[in-house]
Design a protein around this motif. Structure first.
Motif, PDB file in Angstrom:
ATOM      1  N   GLY A  14       0.760  -1.415   0.020  1.00  0.00           N
ATOM      2  CA  GLY A  14      -0.048   0.052  -0.027  1.00  0.00           C
ATOM      3  C   GLY A  14       0.829   1.325  -0.150  1.00  0.00           C
ATOM      4  O   GLY A  14       0.677   2.211  -0.869  1.00  0.00           O
ATOM      5  N   GLY A  15       1.956   1.351   0.999  1.00  0.00           N
ATOM      6  CA  GLY A  15       2.511   2.604   1.007  1.00  0.00           C
ATOM      7  C   GLY A  15       3.681   2.859  -0.213  1.00  0.00           C
ATOM      8  O   GLY A  15       3.743   3.886  -0.622  1.00  0.00           O
ATOM      9  N   LEU A  16       4.231   1.807  -0.633  1.00  0.00           N
ATOM     10  CA  LEU A  16       5.266   1.899  -1.732  1.00  0.00           C
ATOM     11  C   LEU A  16       4.372   2.077  -2.878  1.00  0.00           C
ATOM     12  O   LEU A  16       4.618   3.061  -3.933  1.00  0.00           O
ATOM     13  CB  LEU A  16       5.940   0.516  -2.056  1.00  0.00           C
ATOM     14  N   SER A  17       3.163   1.690  -3.272  1.00  0.00           N
ATOM     15  CA  SER A  17       2.319   2.101  -4.292  1.00  0.00           C
ATOM     16  C   SER A  17       2.032   3.611  -4.243  1.00  0.00           C
ATOM     17  O   SER A  17       2.041   4.354  -5.193  1.00  0.00           O
ATOM     18  CB  SER A  17       1.039   1.542  -4.483  1.00  0.00           C
ATOM     19  N   ALA A  18       1.453   3.866  -3.018  1.00  0.00           N
ATOM     20  CA  ALA A  18       1.213   5.393  -2.826  1.00  0.00           C
ATOM     21  C   ALA A  18       2.142   6.293  -3.287  1.00  0.00           C
ATOM     22  O   ALA A  18       2.090   7.115  -3.968  1.00  0.00           O
ATOM     23  CB  ALA A  18       0.389   5.571  -1.522  1.00  0.00           C
ATOM     24  N   LEU A  22       2.622   8.707  -6.411  1.00  0.00           N
ATOM     25  CA  LEU A  22       2.837  10.132  -6.085  1.00  0.00           C
ATOM     26  C   LEU A  22       4.009  10.896  -6.650  1.00  0.00           C
ATOM     27  O   LEU A  22       3.961  11.851  -7.137  1.00  0.00           O
ATOM     28  CB  LEU A  22       2.706  10.488  -4.309  1.00  0.00           C
ATOM     29  N   ALA A  23       5.157  10.088  -6.451  1.00  0.00           N
ATOM     30  CA  ALA A  23       6.394  10.450  -7.093  1.00  0.00           C
ATOM     31  C   ALA A  23       6.144  10.636  -8.479  1.00  0.00           C
ATOM     32  O   ALA A  23       6.744  11.608  -9.220  1.00  0.00           O
ATOM     33  CB  ALA A  23       7.658   9.663  -6.465  1.00  0.00           C
ATOM     34  N   GLU A  25       3.721  11.364 -10.219  1.00  0.00           N
ATOM     35  CA  GLU A  25       2.904  12.547 -10.510  1.00  0.00           C
ATOM     36  C   GLU A  25       3.670  13.906 -10.075  1.00  0.00           C
ATOM     37  O   GLU A  25       3.009  15.172 -10.126  1.00  0.00           O
ATOM     38  CB  GLU A  25       1.784  12.459  -9.828  1.00  0.00           C
ATOM     39  N   GLY A  26       4.880  13.725  -9.648  1.00  0.00           N
ATOM     40  CA  GLY A  26       5.595  15.036  -9.355  1.00  0.00           C
ATOM     41  C   GLY A  26       5.276  15.578  -7.849  1.00  0.00           C
ATOM     42  O   GLY A  26       6.009  16.725  -7.785  1.00  0.00           O
ATOM     43  N   VAL A  27       4.799  14.698  -7.100  1.00  0.00           N
ATOM     44  CA  VAL A  27       4.471  15.166  -5.536  1.00  0.00           C
ATOM     45  C   VAL A  27       5.702  14.697  -4.662  1.00  0.00           C
ATOM     46  O   VAL A  27       6.365  13.971  -5.021  1.00  0.00           O
ATOM     47  CB  VAL A  27       3.232  14.590  -4.995  1.00  0.00           C
ATOM     48  N   ARG A  28       5.989  15.973  -3.834  1.00  0.00           N
ATOM     49  CA  ARG A  28       7.145  15.475  -2.801  1.00  0.00           C
ATOM     50  C   ARG A  28       6.705  14.603  -1.966  1.00  0.00           C
ATOM     51  O   ARG A  28       5.986  14.927  -1.235  1.00  0.00           O
ATOM     52  CB  ARG A  28       7.761  16.964  -2.392  1.00  0.00           C
ATOM     53  N   VAL A  29       7.317  13.468  -1.848  1.00  0.00           N
ATOM     54  CA  VAL A  29       6.782  12.400  -0.971  1.00  0.00           C
ATOM     55  C   VAL A  29       7.873  11.805  -0.086  1.00  0.00           C
ATOM     56  O   VAL A  29       9.178  11.320  -0.683  1.00  0.00           O
ATOM     57  CB  VAL A  29       5.972  11.381  -1.725  1.00  0.00           C
ATOM     58  N   LEU A  30       7.600  11.845   1.111  1.00  0.00           N
ATOM     59  CA  LEU A  30       8.804  11.146   2.064  1.00  0.00           C
ATOM     60  C   LEU A  30       8.013   9.908   2.678  1.00  0.00           C
ATOM     61  O   LEU A  30       6.999   9.876   3.182  1.00  0.00           O
ATOM     62  CB  LEU A  30       9.233  12.164   3.187  1.00  0.00           C
ATOM     63  N   THR A  31       8.496   8.657   2.705  1.00  0.00           N
ATOM     64  CA  THR A  31       7.905   7.564   3.079  1.00  0.00           C
ATOM     65  C   THR A  31       8.813   7.060   4.256  1.00  0.00           C
ATOM     66  O   THR A  31       9.896   6.806   3.985  1.00  0.00           O
ATOM     67  CB  THR A  31       7.774   6.304   1.966  1.00  0.00           C
ATOM     68  N   LEU A 120       8.726  -1.687  -7.040  1.00  0.00           N
ATOM     69  CA  LEU A 120       7.980  -0.692  -6.645  1.00  0.00           C
ATOM     70  C   LEU A 120       8.956   0.092  -5.849  1.00  0.00           C
ATOM     71  O   LEU A 120       8.863   1.614  -6.135  1.00  0.00           O
ATOM     72  CB  LEU A 120       6.916  -0.967  -5.489  1.00  0.00           C
ATOM     73  N   LEU A 121       9.743  -0.006  -5.037  1.00  0.00           N
ATOM     74  CA  LEU A 121      10.764   0.782  -4.405  1.00  0.00           C
ATOM     75  C   LEU A 121      11.635   1.398  -5.231  1.00  0.00           C
ATOM     76  O   LEU A 121      11.977   2.753  -5.308  1.00  0.00           O
ATOM     77  CB  LEU A 121      11.412  -0.104  -3.264  1.00  0.00           C
ATOM     78  N   GLU A 122      12.219   0.718  -5.938  1.00  0.00           N
ATOM     79  CA  GLU A 122      13.000   1.180  -7.190  1.00  0.00           C
ATOM     80  C   GLU A 122      12.363   2.391  -8.107  1.00  0.00           C
ATOM     81  O   GLU A 122      12.840   3.466  -8.537  1.00  0.00           O
ATOM     82  CB  GLU A 122      13.538   0.078  -8.049  1.00  0.00           C
ATOM     83  N   ARG A 123      11.217   1.811  -8.288  1.00  0.00           N
ATOM     84  CA  ARG A 123      10.291   2.852  -9.330  1.00  0.00           C
ATOM     85  C   ARG A 123      10.147   4.053  -8.493  1.00  0.00           C
ATOM     86  O   ARG A 123      10.146   5.305  -9.160  1.00  0.00           O
ATOM     87  CB  ARG A 123       9.275   2.225  -9.785  1.00  0.00           C
ATOM     88  N   ALA A 124       9.728   3.899  -7.294  1.00  0.00           N
ATOM     89  CA  ALA A 124       9.433   5.207  -6.436  1.00  0.00           C
ATOM     90  C   ALA A 124      10.501   5.977  -6.232  1.00  0.00           C
ATOM     91  O   ALA A 124      10.528   7.517  -6.546  1.00  0.00           O
ATOM     92  CB  ALA A 124       8.942   4.741  -5.106  1.00  0.00           C
ATOM     93  N   ARG A 125      11.692   5.382  -6.177  1.00  0.00           N
ATOM     94  CA  ARG A 125      12.933   6.429  -5.958  1.00  0.00           C
ATOM     95  C   ARG A 125      13.358   6.815  -7.014  1.00  0.00           C
ATOM     96  O   ARG A 125      13.810   8.107  -7.144  1.00  0.00           O
ATOM     97  CB  ARG A 125      14.152   5.489  -5.108  1.00  0.00           C
ATOM     98  N   LYS A 126      13.308   6.367  -8.333  1.00  0.00           N
ATOM     99  CA  LYS A 126      13.680   6.800  -9.379  1.00  0.00           C
ATOM    100  C   LYS A 126      12.839   7.929  -9.815  1.00  0.00           C
ATOM    101  O   LYS A 126      13.183   9.106 -10.501  1.00  0.00           O
ATOM    102  CB  LYS A 126      13.284   5.938 -10.637  1.00  0.00           C
ATOM    103  N   ALA A 127      11.506   7.871  -9.372  1.00  0.00           N
ATOM    104  CA  ALA A 127      10.588   8.938  -9.702  1.00  0.00           C
ATOM    105  C   ALA A 127      10.793  10.222  -8.705  1.00  0.00           C
ATOM    106  O   ALA A 127      10.172  11.320  -8.807  1.00  0.00           O
ATOM    107  CB  ALA A 127       9.306   8.655  -9.707  1.00  0.00           C
TER     108      ALA A 127
END
Ligand SMILES: Cc1cc2nc3c(=O)[nH]c(=O)nc-3n(C[C@H](O)[C@H](O)[C@H](O)COP(=O)(O)OP(=O)(O)OC[C@H]3O[C@@H](n4cnc5c(N)ncnc54)[C@H](O)[C@@H]3O)c2cc1C
Length: 512
Positions: A14-18, A22-23, A25-31, A120-127
């Motif tokens: 759930g958290g990694l998908s969000a 978000l990332a 979409e260009g949103v600044r996100v801290l997980t 998911l983690l890698e893609r999130a960080r890349k974004a």
């Protein structure tokens, strides 16, 4: 104090998908995630085509398909006494039974959570997402403008100020508790000990497909399945606290003995790699959001795993809240759009939990009392034929489900998947809004995009796609507006004033 748009707590599915969506979409996100890394247990094995559609939006669908080491995306589910013992019945013989290719361009996936989370983690960080492990949320409070949270890492505390907090902190969500949101539903229906082990089971389980056995015999009730790692298996055995049993009653020797019974291999020497106690439960949060805090995944609802929907709906929740928060942060939408999160996702959670409870009774617990539980719904309809009803869709009838193989194109349902010269109408989706229109709609669509800055693409019938059966329902002069999640927001077969109508529709569905 650190400032971000969104703080996500928990880096499960759930958290990694969000975070990822978000990332993107260009949103600044801290997980923040209190564990040192992603999941070790392959528990949520299997991606529905809906989850794969969302992964496709993120460009990770091929990678997710690729990490499953099984030769096919096949699935077999059997209820029996042991692997070689009498078979009581086969629930699924082959995933071909659930062929949804007429309804979607996305296939089923069979990868385990342990191999999907790193993707998911890698893609999130890349974004651009900032994902921190070994970091936990200590406290938070919200006011009219945002959320102030304290997170701790290595004994050091940091204050984070965010516009929104996404609580993806799992079934025992402390955030949900702190918000005082109660849950409903039967609660715990069983307890079990999960074991991940390595062994040579030969051909006792099919190697090329996901082969899941629900086991019922004199000694125990449980389950056994293969994983994405050849020679690695997951075994679960029921634990009965009401009979005074605890985890301590399952030392390694007993687990080995039970695995031998399950596999009918008395001489087997399984190498146990992980064990853990787990509660099978069904509970739904009464509210999915409070102010600026949104509950996602197991924090919002816990479902029995019988049906394989917990992880899939966690991903669905993560995507849903992500595109909506992004639209509000960018200024495309008013904050009212966020009300649609609960309105859309809670009914799905209720159907998932109800259906999974009935599956649990059928597969594992014939004595389970389901009086008061919702009736089960067709799993195929639940996967791709679900309907959203909220302020973010302009629907004019009450149907909740449809057969996705015969899509109606009505608002609230997934947009039809029709073949195009290069693939599918779904290739146009997932990167903003899309207006599928007839002649006369290009100009209004371009004007709205230019004036609002909203990512609104235009696709014209007869040029970009053909629809001889008028599945989209565009009639002679109409249009269909599809949201970033592929759901139809509005459609009309004939419109007197396309430009004025489009402005009005967007203002309504985006709470502008
Ligand atoms: C045995 C089993 C089999 C399953 N099979 C399936 C299946 O086949 N298909 C399917 O779809 N689903 C399945 N599920 C369900 C699926 O695993 C869950 O629904 C899914 O993992 C939920 O994801 P989540 O991100 O909401 O929660 P979680 O994965 O529980 O993640 C929550 C995270 O939040 C972190 N956290 C909590 N509090 C804090 C804090 N204060 N600070 C920082 N971090 C915090 C936790 O450490 C955790 O990593 C299964 C579950 C089990 C147990």
């Amino acid at each position: 104090m650190e400032r971000v748009d969104v703080l996500v707590v928990g880096a499960g599915l759930g958290g990694l998908s969000a975070s990822m969506f978000l990332a993107i979409e260009g949103v600044r996100v801290l997980t923040v995630e209190r564990h040192p890394g992603t999941a070790l247990h392959p528990r949520a094995s299997g991606q529905t085509p809906r989850t794969m559609e969302l992964y496709r939006f993120a460009g990770i669908d091929h990678e997710v398909l690729g990490v499953s080491k099984r030769a096919s995306q096949g699935l077999r589910i059997t209820v029996s006494s042991s692997l070689q013992g009498p078979v009581f019945h086969r629930i699924v013989e082959d995933l071909g039974e659930f062929d949804l290719s007429p309804a979607t361009a996305a296939p089923w996936g069979m990868a385990g959570q342990d191999v999907v989370e790193p993707i998911l983690l890698e893609r999130a960080r890349k974004a651009g997402a900032d994902v921190r492990f070994s970091t936990e949320l200590v406290s938070f409070e919200q006011d009219d403008d945002g959320v102030t949270a304290v997170v701790r890492s290595g004994g050091e505390e940091t204050t984070v100020r965010a516009s929104y907090l996404v609580a993806a902190d799992g079934g025992r969500s402390r955030i949900r508790e702190a918000l005082g949101v109660p849950t409903t539903g039967p609660g715990a229906i069983a307890h079990s000990i999960g074991v991940v082990f390595d062994a040579d089971l030969g051909d006792h389980l099919e190697r090329d497909v996901t082969d899941l056995y629900y086991l019922q015999n004199q000694e125990f009730t449980g389950a056994l399945t293969n994983t994405d790692t050849p020679g690695r298996y997951v075994f679960a055995v029921d634990l009965h606290p009401e009979r005074g049993e605890s985890r301590d009653d399952f030392p390694q020797e007993r687990l080995v003995r039970l695995i031998r019974i399950a596999t009918d291999l008395p001489g087997l020497q399984p190498e146990i790699r992980w064990t853990g106690a787990w509660e099978m439960a069904a509970r739904i949060a009464e509210r999915f959001s409070v102010g600026r805090v949104f509950l996602v995944g197991d924090a919002a609802k816990v479902t029995p795993p019988t049906g394989g929907m917990g992880g899939n709906t966690a991903v669905g929740d993560g995507h849903d809240i992500a595109w909506k928060i992004a639209a509000v942060v960018r200024g495309d939408a008013g904050p009212g759009l966020l009300d649609s999160y609960e309105a859309e996702r809670k009914p799905i959670a209720e159907m998932v939990v109800g259906t999974s409870l009935h599956n649990a009774k059928e597969r594992m617990f014939p004595d389970l009392d389901l009086s008061g539980a919702p009736e089960p719904v067709d799993q195929v309809a639940l996967t791709l034929g679900f309907r959203y009803r909220s302020g973010a869709v302009l629907a004019d009838d009450d149907d909740r489900l449809e057969n996705p193989v015969e899509p109606s194109g009505r608002p609230g349902f997934r947009a039809p998947h029709l073949p195009t010269a290069t693939g599918s109408t779904w290739d146009f989706l997932g990167h903003g809004w899309v207006l599928f229109g007839t002649a006369g709609w290009r100009e209004p669509a371009e004007a709205v995009r230019a004036e609002t800055g909203i990512a609104l693409a235009y696709r014209e019938r007869g040029t970009d796609f053909d629809d001889p059966g008028d599945v989209f329902g565009l009639g002679d002069g109409g249009a269909s507006l599809v949201r970033p999640d592929g759901i139809v927001a509005w459609r009309a077969g004939e419109v007197a004033d396309p430009a004025g109508t489009l402005w009005d529709v967007l203002a309504r569905v985006l709470s502008r």
